[in-house]
Design a protein around this motif. Sequence first.
Motif, short mmCIF file in Angstrom:
data_model
loop_
_atom_site.label_atom_id
_atom_site.label_comp_id
_atom_site.label_asym_id
_atom_site.label_seq_id
_atom_site.Cartn_x
_atom_site.Cartn_y
_atom_site.Cartn_z
N HIS A 126 0.82 -1.05 0.18
CA HIS A 126 -0.09 -0.07 -0.02
C HIS A 126 0.85 1.22 0.00
N ASP A 127 1.84 1.07 1.11
CA ASP A 127 2.82 2.62 1.03
C ASP A 127 3.63 2.64 0.11
N VAL A 128 4.08 2.00 -0.82
CA VAL A 128 5.29 1.95 -1.83
C VAL A 128 4.56 1.86 -3.24
N PHE A 129 3.62 1.12 -3.41
CA PHE A 129 2.92 0.95 -4.86
C PHE A 129 1.82 1.95 -4.80
N GLY A 130 1.15 2.24 -3.73
CA GLY A 130 -0.11 3.22 -3.74
C GLY A 130 0.42 4.43 -3.77
N HIS A 131 1.51 5.03 -3.08
CA HIS A 131 1.65 6.21 -2.59
C HIS A 131 3.11 6.93 -3.46
N VAL A 132 3.99 6.02 -3.55
CA VAL A 132 5.56 6.52 -3.81
C VAL A 132 5.44 7.14 -5.46
N PRO A 133 4.48 6.34 -6.28
CA PRO A 133 4.48 6.83 -7.58
C PRO A 133 4.08 8.25 -7.86
N MET A 134 3.26 8.77 -7.01
CA MET A 134 2.73 10.02 -7.32
C MET A 134 3.73 11.03 -6.45
N LEU A 135 4.68 10.54 -5.70
CA LEU A 135 5.59 11.52 -5.33
C LEU A 135 6.88 11.66 -6.26
N ALA A 136 6.78 11.10 -7.42
CA ALA A 136 7.51 11.21 -8.63
C ALA A 136 7.24 12.49 -9.38
N ASP A 137 5.93 12.91 -9.12
CA ASP A 137 5.35 14.06 -9.92
C ASP A 137 5.56 15.43 -9.05
N PRO A 138 6.31 16.29 -9.62
CA PRO A 138 6.84 17.60 -8.73
C PRO A 138 5.55 18.21 -8.27
N VAL A 139 4.62 18.31 -8.89
CA VAL A 139 3.67 19.19 -8.38
C VAL A 139 2.68 18.58 -7.09
N PHE A 140 2.56 17.19 -7.20
CA PHE A 140 2.05 16.45 -6.15
C PHE A 140 2.89 16.15 -4.94
N ALA A 141 4.40 16.29 -5.24
CA ALA A 141 5.37 16.06 -4.29
C ALA A 141 5.27 17.40 -3.46
N ASP A 142 5.06 18.57 -4.02
CA ASP A 142 5.01 19.85 -3.47
C ASP A 142 3.44 19.99 -2.68
N TYR A 143 2.51 19.23 -3.16
CA TYR A 143 1.37 19.38 -2.18
C TYR A 143 1.49 18.41 -0.72
N LEU A 144 2.25 17.42 -1.03
CA LEU A 144 2.36 16.68 0.24
C LEU A 144 3.23 17.43 1.25
N GLU A 145 4.39 17.94 0.74
CA GLU A 145 5.19 18.81 1.72
C GLU A 145 4.08 19.88 2.20
N ALA A 146 3.57 20.68 1.53
CA ALA A 146 2.74 21.46 1.94
C ALA A 146 1.61 21.00 3.10
N TYR A 147 1.17 19.90 2.84
CA TYR A 147 0.13 19.15 3.82
C TYR A 147 0.89 18.80 4.98
N GLY A 148 2.28 18.42 4.87
CA GLY A 148 2.90 17.92 6.11
C GLY A 148 3.19 19.32 6.98
N ARG A 149 3.38 20.53 6.23
CA ARG A 149 3.62 21.67 7.20
C ARG A 149 2.52 22.30 7.74
N GLY A 150 1.29 21.86 7.13
CA GLY A 150 0.14 22.42 7.53
C GLY A 150 -0.63 21.67 8.71
N GLY A 151 0.04 20.14 9.02
CA GLY A 151 -0.43 19.51 10.06
C GLY A 151 0.00 19.88 11.23
N VAL A 152 1.03 20.31 11.62
CA VAL A 152 1.33 20.88 12.77
C VAL A 152 0.32 21.74 13.13
N ARG A 153 0.33 22.74 12.17
CA ARG A 153 -0.83 23.83 12.86
C ARG A 153 -2.10 23.28 12.93
N ALA A 154 -2.50 22.27 12.27
CA ALA A 154 -3.96 21.68 12.47
C ALA A 154 -3.89 20.95 13.77
N MET A 155 -3.04 20.52 14.27
CA MET A 155 -2.99 20.07 15.73
C MET A 155 -2.93 21.29 16.69
#
Length: 289
Positions: A130-159
């Motif tokens: 699930h983690d590698v086959f499901g998630h990692v191919p999308m991390l090779a896309d520059p735009v989606f990779a930026d989205y996940l980084e932004a999501y991670g930064r927003g997570g601390v604030r949401a907490m």
Amino acid sequence: MANDTHVLERPPEGASPDWTIPQNWQAYTAQEHATWDTLFERQAKLLPGRASHAYLKGLDALRLSESGIPNFEELSDRLMKLTGWQVVAVPGLVPDDVFFDHMANRRFVAGNFIRRPDQLDYIQEPDVFHDVFGHVPMLADPVFADYLEAYGRGGVRAMELGALKQLGRLYWYTVEFGLVEEAGDLRIYGAGIVSSSAESRFALESDSPNRIRFDMKRVMRTDYRIDDFQQNYFVIPSFDELLRQTVETDFAPLYEELLAHPDVPVATILPDDDVITHGTQDYAKAKLG
């Protein structure tokens, strides 16, 4: 490496303070590699014509078609050259703050265990497939990779703002179970769909679920189920638009507004929804009936 309990309260012995552990790739058995190959072959036949172009391109660029469970070091080397991300092994589901910190620093946490052969169709906790086959191919896309980084930064604030549940729904309905419009057709990109034989078909071909155009506020109000196919899928117009809305939204007032309104129950259609497919919910009724 089989283990049925992967949700932990503290780093296990041998883990780093950030919860990472060695993948211990050499310890995988021939049966475990064969389980990966069986799952991969099944999905590889289903996804052309169903999965997004970005996902399929990432699958190819990262050479995930090579036999056996991927070695995280080799995979990270390829991924780092494409988008600056890496894959790190963890013993199971990690605490939210740990998860967000890794993501904000372009480290994708992945379980290093794989499901048993009798769990090919369903496993309660995310495994290496699930983690590698499901998630990692999308991390090779520059735009989606930026989205996940932004999501991670927003997570601390949401907490800090008490809105983790609301932000978690954004992850669920995009990263895990998202659909995207491509050249007038719907395509799957969420990891929970692309890694599932049954849901790869259901998400696009069943008459049962609602398919609704993405609206961030709507998504973050909407409950979801973790134990069955989704009854709502939200469709983004593009990954660029998903990233744009994420980085341009001021989440603090949005959380304040969301917390003042009731949650939207699963399968509900709201008057303002831009509905692509109004589902029959026949499957859900049969399962719940």
